[in-house]
Design a protein around this motif. Structure first.
Motif, mmCIF file in Angstrom:
data_model
loop_
_atom_site.group_PDB
_atom_site.id
_atom_site.type_symbol
_atom_site.label_atom_id
_atom_site.label_comp_id
_atom_site.label_asym_id
_atom_site.label_seq_id
_atom_site.Cartn_x
_atom_site.Cartn_y
_atom_site.Cartn_z
ATOM 1 N N ASN A 92 -43.349 -11.332 4.060
ATOM 2 C CA ASN A 92 -42.406 -10.504 4.821
ATOM 3 C C ASN A 92 -41.559 -11.297 5.810
ATOM 4 N N ARG A 93 -41.789 -12.613 5.853
ATOM 5 C CA ARG A 93 -41.047 -13.527 6.722
ATOM 6 C C ARG A 93 -41.093 -13.075 8.184
ATOM 7 N N THR A 94 -42.311 -12.900 8.695
ATOM 8 C CA THR A 94 -42.470 -12.577 10.107
ATOM 9 C C THR A 94 -43.443 -13.561 10.740
ATOM 10 N N LEU A 95 -43.267 -13.768 12.044
ATOM 11 C CA LEU A 95 -44.088 -14.715 12.791
ATOM 12 C C LEU A 95 -44.523 -14.056 14.089
ATOM 13 N N LEU A 96 -45.820 -14.137 14.378
ATOM 14 C CA LEU A 96 -46.381 -13.528 15.583
ATOM 15 C C LEU A 96 -46.444 -14.549 16.706
ATOM 16 N N GLN A 97 -45.939 -14.163 17.872
ATOM 17 C CA GLN A 97 -46.077 -14.982 19.085
ATOM 18 C C GLN A 97 -47.415 -14.608 19.735
ATOM 19 N N ARG A 133 -35.681 -17.734 21.706
ATOM 20 C CA ARG A 133 -36.108 -16.366 22.007
ATOM 21 C C ARG A 133 -37.585 -16.173 21.659
ATOM 22 N N PHE A 134 -38.035 -16.785 20.581
ATOM 23 C CA PHE A 134 -39.454 -16.704 20.235
ATOM 24 C C PHE A 134 -40.298 -17.357 21.334
ATOM 25 N N ASN A 135 -39.839 -18.488 21.832
ATOM 26 C CA ASN A 135 -40.629 -19.237 22.818
ATOM 27 C C ASN A 135 -40.787 -18.493 24.139
ATOM 28 N N THR A 136 -39.889 -17.577 24.439
ATOM 29 C CA THR A 136 -39.977 -16.817 25.691
ATOM 30 C C THR A 136 -40.452 -15.381 25.459
ATOM 31 N N PRO A 184 -42.953 -12.166 24.632
ATOM 32 C CA PRO A 184 -44.296 -11.802 25.112
ATOM 33 C C PRO A 184 -45.350 -11.940 24.025
ATOM 34 N N ALA A 185 -46.584 -12.096 24.476
ATOM 35 C CA ALA A 185 -47.716 -12.177 23.543
ATOM 36 C C ALA A 185 -47.790 -10.912 22.704
ATOM 37 N N GLY A 186 -48.076 -11.070 21.435
ATOM 38 C CA GLY A 186 -48.224 -9.940 20.534
ATOM 39 C C GLY A 186 -46.938 -9.498 19.874
ATOM 40 N N SER A 187 -45.801 -10.118 20.237
ATOM 41 C CA SER A 187 -44.541 -9.717 19.614
ATOM 42 C C SER A 187 -44.406 -10.373 18.241
ATOM 43 N N ARG A 188 -43.886 -9.612 17.299
ATOM 44 C CA ARG A 188 -43.700 -10.112 15.935
ATOM 45 C C ARG A 188 -42.206 -10.261 15.674
ATOM 46 N N HIS A 189 -41.835 -11.381 15.060
ATOM 47 C CA HIS A 189 -40.428 -11.742 14.922
ATOM 48 C C HIS A 189 -40.059 -11.904 13.453
ATOM 49 N N ALA A 190 -38.996 -11.210 13.042
ATOM 50 C CA ALA A 190 -38.473 -11.361 11.691
ATOM 51 C C ALA A 190 -37.698 -12.672 11.599
ATOM 52 N N LEU A 191 -37.959 -13.448 10.563
ATOM 53 C CA LEU A 191 -37.319 -14.748 10.397
ATOM 54 C C LEU A 191 -36.302 -14.705 9.267
ATOM 55 N N PRO A 192 -35.132 -15.301 9.467
ATOM 56 C CA PRO A 192 -34.214 -15.478 8.345
ATOM 57 C C PRO A 192 -34.846 -16.397 7.302
ATOM 58 N N ALA A 193 -34.282 -16.403 6.117
ATOM 59 C CA ALA A 193 -34.856 -17.185 5.021
ATOM 60 C C ALA A 193 -34.959 -18.659 5.358
ATOM 61 N N GLU A 194 -33.944 -19.192 6.064
ATOM 62 C CA GLU A 194 -33.942 -20.621 6.368
ATOM 63 C C GLU A 194 -35.079 -20.979 7.325
ATOM 64 N N PHE A 195 -35.221 -20.222 8.385
ATOM 65 C CA PHE A 195 -36.284 -20.453 9.367
ATOM 66 C C PHE A 195 -37.651 -20.330 8.686
ATOM 67 N N ALA A 196 -37.799 -19.326 7.844
ATOM 68 C CA ALA A 196 -39.075 -19.114 7.155
ATOM 69 C C ALA A 196 -39.408 -20.281 6.236
ATOM 70 N N GLN A 197 -38.403 -20.842 5.590
ATOM 71 C CA GLN A 197 -38.630 -21.981 4.707
ATOM 72 C C GLN A 197 -39.126 -23.194 5.492
ATOM 73 N N GLY A 213 -47.561 -17.815 24.877
ATOM 74 C CA GLY A 213 -47.516 -19.174 25.400
ATOM 75 C C GLY A 213 -47.169 -20.255 24.411
ATOM 76 N N VAL A 214 -46.960 -19.917 23.151
ATOM 77 C CA VAL A 214 -46.630 -20.932 22.152
ATOM 78 C C VAL A 214 -45.165 -21.342 22.281
ATOM 79 N N GLN A 215 -44.926 -22.650 22.307
ATOM 80 C CA GLN A 215 -43.579 -23.201 22.381
ATOM 81 C C GLN A 215 -43.304 -23.946 21.081
ATOM 82 N N LEU A 216 -42.540 -23.331 20.202
ATOM 83 C CA LEU A 216 -42.194 -23.978 18.941
ATOM 84 C C LEU A 216 -41.220 -25.123 19.174
#
Length: 336
Positions: A161-166, A80-83, A85-98, A169-172
């Motif tokens: 805050n465990r968030t990641l900005l798209q 879902r992060f990979n698709t 839009p630009a500028g969207s911020r995504h809350a990450l669970p603890a595992e993903f953030a680690q 075009g970034v493909q994790l």
């Protein structure tokens, strides 16, 4: 090691668990499938916890990792992060953030030899769920266009805050680290059941905690392609390998492995056949095996020595001969 469970081949898959006649009844085993490979567990179960309860704990932990970090699953968090839009911020669970924290730390330390944004390059070179079906090598212009969306520095990761900005075009792609994390996460789930002595493996990456019944450390056999395989103890340690022997592509007279150098966008093209790393955490061992494979036999060895990393480098010469070099930390730990 005779017929003990803990035989492992670097870069490949663990052998099936085979109990020895002398093993006590409390030494038990489980296994299954996950992430396109297999998982295996050998553990001392003195309280005789029901095997179904143990299996459920493992499978729930692995499902959590897949739901968050598998780019093979279209509904996963990473997909879902990979698709997005630009500028969207995504809350990450603890595992993903680690995992993200670990990947970005080694990206910075290695000058980008590991990079969680490498997904589009991996796909263009023919690997992963979105593997390119083109029957031609990418042109320099096409590769440059893809490479423009690669770069760990483009990510804005708010660790607190465990968030990641798209950024757009970034493909994790976390395949160079997530399997190792899954091993650790499975171990954590087993510890939560009160198990303290076990060897857990996913697709050839292992972590041993505690001891075998009787007090001996868990041991694994590393197939280095040398005439005499190495046996190493895993006393509260993990082991992971990155190698070129399994996932390969060939086109227009060129052959390459699945390891892509994020720095130039090209598959690695040096003499390394594999790198095996020992570390207390399998996530770290997995990430470091990727880093050292990309850096290559000389730069990688220097990087590992400078940071006291336990690493074994296997190189293949043009004539097919195999040689190995180990860091002092490997020699100290593997012979422990």
């Amino acid at each position: 090691m005779g017929l003990s469970f803990s035989t492992w081949r670097a870069g490949g898959y663990a052998n099936a668990a085979v109990p020895r006649p002398a093993d006590p009844a409390s030494l038990q085993q489980l296994g299954g499938q996950t992430m396109g490979t297999t998982w295996s567990l050998r553990f001392d179960n003195p309280r005789m916890l029901p095997l179904a309860q143990v299996r459920e704990a493992v499978e729930a932990a692995l499902a959590r990792v897949i739901t968050q970090m598998s780019h093979w699953e279209p509904d996963s968090l990473i997909s879902r992060f990979n698709t997005a839009p630009a500028g969207s911020r995504h809350a990450l669970p603890a595992e993903f953030a680690q995992v993200m924290q670990c990947a970005l730390a080694w990206a910075q330390a290695s000058g980008g030899a590991i990079d969680p944004t490498v997904g589009a390059l991996v796909a263009r070179w023919g690997f992963g769920p979105a593997a390119s079906q083109d029957n031609a090598l990418p042109s320099p212009d096409a590769l440059a266009a893809i490479h423009s969306n690669v770069g760990w520095q483009r990510l804005t990761f708010d660790e607190a805050n465990r968030t990641l900005l798209q950024p757009g075009g970034v493909q994790l792609d976390l395949s160079g680290i997530a399997k190792g994390f899954a091993v650790d996460h499975g171990v954590d789930a087993l510890r939560a059941l009160g198990l303290t002595d076990l060897l857990f493996e996913i697709g050839g990456e292992l972590r041993g905690i505690g001891r075998r019944p009787g007090g001996a450390p868990w041991q694994v056999q590393v197939d280095t392609e040398m005439p005499t395989p190495q046996r190493i103890p895993l006393a509260d340690m993990a082991v992971a390998t990155s190698g070129d022997r399994w996932h390969r592509r060939a086109l227009e007279g060129r052959s390459w492995s699945h390891t892509i150098d994020p720095r130039d966008g090209e598959p690695v093209a040096h003499a390394l056949a594999s790198v095996t790393v020992l570390h207390p955490q399998c996530m770290q061992a997995d990430a470091l095996a990727t880093v050292l494979t990309v850096l290559g036999p000389d730069e990688g060895l220097a990087f590992a020595q400078q940071r006291d990393i336990a690493a074994l480098f296997i190189s293949r010469a043009d004539d097919g001969s195999i040689s190995e070099r180990a860091t002092p930390a490997w020699q100290a730990q593997a012979g422990a």
